[in-house]
Design a protein around this motif. Structure first.
Motif, PDB file in Angstrom:
ATOM      1  N   ASN A 149       0.593  -1.185  -0.102  1.00  0.00           N
ATOM      2  CA  ASN A 149      -0.033  -0.010  -0.144  1.00  0.00           C
ATOM      3  C   ASN A 149       0.844   1.238  -0.051  1.00  0.00           C
ATOM      4  O   ASN A 149       1.738   1.443   0.739  1.00  0.00           O
ATOM      5  N   THR A 150       0.564   2.287  -0.868  1.00  0.00           N
ATOM      6  CA  THR A 150       1.270   3.370  -0.949  1.00  0.00           C
ATOM      7  C   THR A 150       1.423   4.165   0.252  1.00  0.00           C
ATOM      8  O   THR A 150       2.606   4.869   0.462  1.00  0.00           O
ATOM      9  N   GLY A 192       8.565   3.125  -7.827  1.00  0.00           N
ATOM     10  CA  GLY A 192       7.693   3.928  -6.944  1.00  0.00           C
ATOM     11  C   GLY A 192       7.561   3.305  -5.628  1.00  0.00           C
ATOM     12  O   GLY A 192       8.825   3.306  -4.954  1.00  0.00           O
ATOM     13  N   SER A 193       6.611   3.039  -5.067  1.00  0.00           N
ATOM     14  CA  SER A 193       6.506   2.475  -3.565  1.00  0.00           C
ATOM     15  C   SER A 193       6.760   1.026  -3.324  1.00  0.00           C
ATOM     16  O   SER A 193       6.755   0.546  -2.522  1.00  0.00           O
ATOM     17  N   GLY A 194       6.797   0.289  -4.708  1.00  0.00           N
ATOM     18  CA  GLY A 194       6.920  -0.938  -4.623  1.00  0.00           C
ATOM     19  C   GLY A 194       5.521  -1.791  -4.840  1.00  0.00           C
ATOM     20  O   GLY A 194       4.514  -1.117  -4.554  1.00  0.00           O
ATOM     21  N   PRO A 195       5.422  -3.093  -4.647  1.00  0.00           N
ATOM     22  CA  PRO A 195       6.663  -4.139  -4.719  1.00  0.00           C
ATOM     23  C   PRO A 195       7.472  -4.314  -5.816  1.00  0.00           C
ATOM     24  O   PRO A 195       8.191  -4.977  -6.003  1.00  0.00           O
ATOM     25  N   SER A 196       6.630  -3.762  -7.088  1.00  0.00           N
ATOM     26  CA  SER A 196       7.667  -3.847  -8.401  1.00  0.00           C
ATOM     27  C   SER A 196       8.947  -3.409  -8.113  1.00  0.00           C
ATOM     28  O   SER A 196       9.343  -2.298  -7.605  1.00  0.00           O
ATOM     29  N   MET A 197       9.833  -3.962  -9.013  1.00  0.00           N
ATOM     30  CA  MET A 197      11.001  -3.350  -9.141  1.00  0.00           C
ATOM     31  C   MET A 197      11.553  -3.212 -10.641  1.00  0.00           C
ATOM     32  O   MET A 197      10.725  -3.766 -11.508  1.00  0.00           O
ATOM     33  N   PHE A 198      12.250  -2.179 -10.922  1.00  0.00           N
ATOM     34  CA  PHE A 198      12.650  -2.000 -12.327  1.00  0.00           C
ATOM     35  C   PHE A 198      14.256  -2.093 -12.575  1.00  0.00           C
ATOM     36  O   PHE A 198      15.004  -1.992 -11.271  1.00  0.00           O
ATOM     37  N   VAL A 218      15.009   1.552   3.610  1.00  0.00           N
ATOM     38  CA  VAL A 218      13.812   1.399   4.339  1.00  0.00           C
ATOM     39  C   VAL A 218      12.646   0.244   3.709  1.00  0.00           C
ATOM     40  O   VAL A 218      12.243  -0.397   4.275  1.00  0.00           O
ATOM     41  N   ARG A 219      12.341   0.930   2.676  1.00  0.00           N
ATOM     42  CA  ARG A 219      11.269   0.313   1.786  1.00  0.00           C
ATOM     43  C   ARG A 219      11.587  -1.175   1.027  1.00  0.00           C
ATOM     44  O   ARG A 219      10.614  -2.232   1.091  1.00  0.00           O
ATOM     45  N   SER A 220      12.774  -1.649   1.023  1.00  0.00           N
ATOM     46  CA  SER A 220      13.108  -3.106   0.603  1.00  0.00           C
ATOM     47  C   SER A 220      12.816  -3.818   1.454  1.00  0.00           C
ATOM     48  O   SER A 220      12.533  -5.108   1.063  1.00  0.00           O
ATOM     49  N   ILE A 240       6.364   4.683   6.695  1.00  0.00           N
ATOM     50  CA  ILE A 240       7.500   3.945   7.337  1.00  0.00           C
ATOM     51  C   ILE A 240       8.878   4.745   6.970  1.00  0.00           C
ATOM     52  O   ILE A 240       9.829   4.511   7.732  1.00  0.00           O
ATOM     53  N   LEU A 241       8.815   5.787   6.259  1.00  0.00           N
ATOM     54  CA  LEU A 241      10.001   6.577   5.767  1.00  0.00           C
ATOM     55  C   LEU A 241      10.365   7.553   7.047  1.00  0.00           C
ATOM     56  O   LEU A 241       9.449   7.869   7.670  1.00  0.00           O
ATOM     57  N   LYS A 242      11.581   7.592   6.936  1.00  0.00           N
ATOM     58  CA  LYS A 242      12.064   8.458   8.070  1.00  0.00           C
ATOM     59  C   LYS A 242      11.959  10.069   7.732  1.00  0.00           C
ATOM     60  O   LYS A 242      11.993  10.327   6.758  1.00  0.00           O
ATOM     61  N   ASN A 243      11.567  10.714   8.967  1.00  0.00           N
ATOM     62  CA  ASN A 243      11.332  12.201   8.607  1.00  0.00           C
ATOM     63  C   ASN A 243      12.595  12.911   8.573  1.00  0.00           C
ATOM     64  O   ASN A 243      12.694  13.968   8.075  1.00  0.00           O
TER      65      ASN A 243
END
Length: 316
Positions: free
Chosen positions: A183-184, A261-267, A234-236, A190-193
């Protein structure tokens, strides 16, 4: 009967080091929308195909619906009546800009149907309203490349300043979507500020290097710059077997690999189609090793943006 069908492409946002400021369009996958004029004013979503019943049919709660509605209010055409059919041709919550493609397809289609009263760039704020609805933030790193095609930089949001830059004539993207959902809103939460000065400097260098590498073009510089020291670590953790899939891409010749983007897809980016195909197969195998199936797409960067699929009778 006045009717139009439009395809809008999926996108890769962030592009490793460019969180919320980089994005590019791909040729496949994407979403399709069909607008049909009716006598009664108002925008009505009559069907959504391919979403397994998960997306809202209410116009004000649907990314394509709100983008079209906001556009019509802006140009003073609330007299227009539309039936909307949305064909979802990519996974939801995939990190491929699914909500953005729907919003872009919708606003591009109605602008074409009305005889293009606004230039394409002026459609961007309406598509961004769809993103605001989808994830709570009207960010442009998916909608801008989907609308404009190619690789874009969002230099500023206040005021909005979007730049489309040149990329190498031959540059292939591999997209691999593992069959899980992120979920975006959760991925942003979960990202740090705060970010350390050290990592900020590293990231700024990679941002500058990637732009220079794309424009020169310099494939080695592109490769060295496709590094994210802030968001990816963080997102991985939300993507099973992420490190193994990334390493498989690099081992098979990719210039670089990261989260789409925000995943879970990878490029991953590669210098030729054969390498891009090999990279995709290797990444899929990495996911499969832990029982996760996936879809893979390979294409060049899409420089066209949205595409009209039917003839367009202009609505007076």
């Amino acid at each position: 009967m006045n009717s139009i069908s439009v395809f809008a492409p999926a996108t890769v946002a962030n592009v490793a080091c460019g969180f919320d400021i980089f994005g590019f369009a791909v040729a496949n996958p994407g979403d399709k929308i069909t607008l049909t004029v009716r006598d009664e004013p108002g925008v009505r979503i009559t069907d959504i195909i391919g979403d397994e019943g998960r997306l809202p049919r209410e116009t004000a709660r649907n990314t394509a619906g709100i983008a079209i509605q906001t556009y019509l209010h802006h140009i003073g055409r609330t007299d227009v009546g539309l039936d909307v059919v949305l064909h979802k041709q990519m996974p939801l919550g995939s990190g491929l800009g699914s909500s953005a493609a729907s919003a872009v397809a919708g606003v591009f289609a109605i602008n074409e149907l009305l005889g293009r009263p606004l230039p394409t760039m002026k459609l961007l704020p309406f598509a961004m309203e769809g993103e605001r609805l989808a994830c709570g933030s009207a960010h442009a790193d998916n909608v801008a490349p989907s609308l404009l095609g190619g690789f874009v930089v969002i230099r500023s949001y206040h005021p909005l300043d979007v730049i489309r830059i040149d990329t190498p004539a031959i540059l292939f993207c591999t997209l691999v979507h593992p069959d899980i959902e992120v979920n975006t809103k959760d991925a942003r939460f979960i990202l740090k500020n705060e970010v350390s000065l050290k990592n900020t400097i590293i990231q700024m260098g990679n941002v500058a290097g990637l732009i220079a590498g794309l424009m020169k073009p310099d494939y080695d510089l592109i490769s060295r710059s496709l590094v994210d020291v802030i968001i990816e670590p963080v997102r991985s953790i939300l993507i099973p077997e992420f490190n193994e899939a990334k390493q498989a891409a690099l081992d098979n010749g990719a210039l670089g690999c990261s989260i789409s983007g925000s995943g879970p897809s990878m490029f991953a980016l590669s210098r030729d189609a054969q390498t891009a195909e090999r990279v995709g197969a290797a990444m899929q195998q990495a996911f499969l090793s832990v029982g996760v199936t996936s879809e893979a797409y390979v294409s060049e960067i899409n420089r066209e943006g949205p595409k009209v699929l039917t003839s367009v009778p202009v609505l007076s």
